[in-house]
Design an enzyme around this catalytic site. Structure first.
Site, PDB file in Angstrom:
ATOM      1  N   HIS A 106       0.847  -1.182   0.000  1.00 36.42           N
ATOM      2  CA  HIS A 106       0.000   0.000   0.000  1.00 36.42           C
ATOM      3  C   HIS A 106       0.888   1.238   0.000  1.00 36.42           C
ATOM      4  O   HIS A 106       1.868   1.303   0.748  1.00 36.42           O
ATOM      5  CB  HIS A 106      -0.912   0.030   1.232  1.00 36.42           C
ATOM      6  N   SER A 107       0.559   2.216  -0.839  1.00 34.95           N
ATOM      7  CA  SER A 107       1.248   3.506  -0.853  1.00 34.95           C
ATOM      8  C   SER A 107       2.756   3.303  -1.009  1.00 34.95           C
ATOM      9  O   SER A 107       3.204   2.760  -2.014  1.00 34.95           O
ATOM     10  CB  SER A 107       0.898   4.272   0.419  1.00 34.95           C
ATOM     11  N   LEU A 108       3.555   3.710  -0.031  1.00 33.73           N
ATOM     12  CA  LEU A 108       5.003   3.515  -0.106  1.00 33.73           C
ATOM     13  C   LEU A 108       5.340   2.050  -0.369  1.00 33.73           C
ATOM     14  O   LEU A 108       6.249   1.744  -1.144  1.00 33.73           O
ATOM     15  CB  LEU A 108       5.670   3.990   1.191  1.00 33.73           C
ATOM     16  N   GLY A 110       3.597  -0.039  -2.041  1.00 31.29           N
ATOM     17  CA  GLY A 110       3.316  -0.305  -3.454  1.00 31.29           C
ATOM     18  C   GLY A 110       4.407   0.229  -4.360  1.00 31.29           C
ATOM     19  O   GLY A 110       4.751  -0.393  -5.376  1.00 31.29           O
ATOM     20  N   HIS A 284      -7.325   7.098   0.184  1.00 26.84           N
ATOM     21  CA  HIS A 284      -6.011   6.493   0.004  1.00 26.84           C
ATOM     22  C   HIS A 284      -5.871   5.168   0.765  1.00 26.84           C
ATOM     23  O   HIS A 284      -5.291   4.214   0.246  1.00 26.84           O
ATOM     24  CB  HIS A 284      -4.929   7.477   0.441  1.00 26.84           C
TER      25      HIS A 284
END
Length: 345
Positions: A106-108, A110, A284
């Site tokens: 997720h996020s970072l 990803g 997000h």
């Protein structure tokens, strides 16, 4: 088959030169799991609501990145950066002797998954990316100012840490912490779900009773975020080739934006195993507040690209029935063949 249990896990500590990487290995611990990597300022608790929706034949190893959760901080004088975080993946693989890795980020997390997959595609067999694909590409003038500001704040935080408890981080009641976390995430993590992250990233204040502060390394707030120029992003995307790749976007989130259009087009053209879905109303942290909606796409993707091994699952006794049924069919087939042979004599 059932789903994973959030209470069925093993705490793990993966040794590293600066200390250790902390994690929880959920579910099946006899086969290679999915390696799950959280986002910036979060920890492995970010997957708390998604884990119980995943199939129980698989294992999921969720880790805290250095400086986050219960993992060790980098030594004084060091700086956190995405390029260095990418090296966490082969470090975990080496610890467990994996030649391949399945990634969920997720996020970072990803971004780390994207960069590692593009650099070492031969070692990756599946990627699940939650509300992210790759780093943004700021205009140069804005990027320079952004990096300079982060460098200055990093040095201030490092100085504060050197002075120890005289400059303890701001502390709050647990009720206040949920609101602080929600505000810091632009309400992507609502107070209702803040508990999933707080249980691994707060410590009791030494100065004020009944108050707590964020225990993650304050320097991670100013980590170096790689700026990826459009041409580089496209070339890295092409290296992913035909690797199964799932991207889930929250419809209200800007993180899979215009800078992702060309890379997504490349993945769609070159990769028959690429899937992209948008969760309506998702922000997000879409996997946290809309876990069920995400699972509708994640679970079939896992079942297709990481199906259960014959030795890793059970039909609750039905396998014996199937075995008996198969034997019956074989006997009937044998008698039918024998009968045909006798009729020809």
């Amino acid at each position: 088959m059932g789903t994973l249990s959030l209470s069925d896990f093993k705490e793990v500590r993966i040794p590293a030169p600066w200390g250790h990487i902390s994690g929880r290995w959920y579910g099946n611990r006899t086969e290679r799991p999915i390696l799950a990597i959280h986002g910036w300022l979060d920890n492995l608790g970010t997957f708390d609501r998604l884990i119980p929706l995943l199939p129980d034949y698989i294992g999921v190893l969720c880790i805290d990145l250095p400086g986050h959760g219960r993992s060790s901080r980098l030594p004084p004088g060091m700086h956190y950066g995405v390029d260095d975080y990418v090296l966490i993946i082969p470090r975990v693989m080496k610890e467990y002797g994996w030649s391949k890795v399945s990634l969920m980020g997720h996020s970072l997390g990803g971004i780390i998954s994207f960069m590692y997959t593009s650099l070492a595609p031969h070692t990756v067999d599946m990627v699940i990316s939650l509300d992210i694909l790759l780093p943004s590409n700021m205009v140069p003038q804005k990027a320079v100012g952004f990096v300079a500001q982060r460098m200055e704040k990093h040095l201030v935080e490092e100085d504060r840490q050197e002075k120890g408890n005289f400059h303890e981080p701001p502390s709050y009641t647990l009720s206040q912490l949920t609101k602080v976390l929600a505000k810091g995430s632009l309400n992507s993590v609502t107070p209702e779900f803040a508990k999933h992250l707080l249980h691994r990233q707060v410590s009791k204040s030494q100065l004020y009773p009944d108050r707590f502060y964020f225990s993650r390394d304050g320097r991670v707030k100013f980590y170096h975020l790689t700026q990826m120029e459009a041409g580089l992003a496209e070339e890295m995307t092409k290296r992913i080739r035909r690797k199964p790749y799932l991207v889930i976007k929250g419809s209200l989130s800007p993180f899979v934006g215009k800078h992702c259009e060309k890379p997504i087009e490349i993945l769609r053209q070159n990769n028959p195993h690429f899937e992209f879905y948008e969760v309506e109303g998702g922000t997000h942290h879409v996997h946290l507040h809309a876990a069920e909606e995400c699972a509708r796409y994640v679970v079939p993707f896992i079942r297709h690209h990481r199906p259960p091994a014959l030795t890793s699952w059970s039909l609750n006794g039905k396998e014996q029935q199937l075995s008996a049924e198969e034997k019956r069919r074989q006997r009937e087939k044998f008698f039918e063949i024998s009968k045909n042979k006798r009729s020809k004599l």
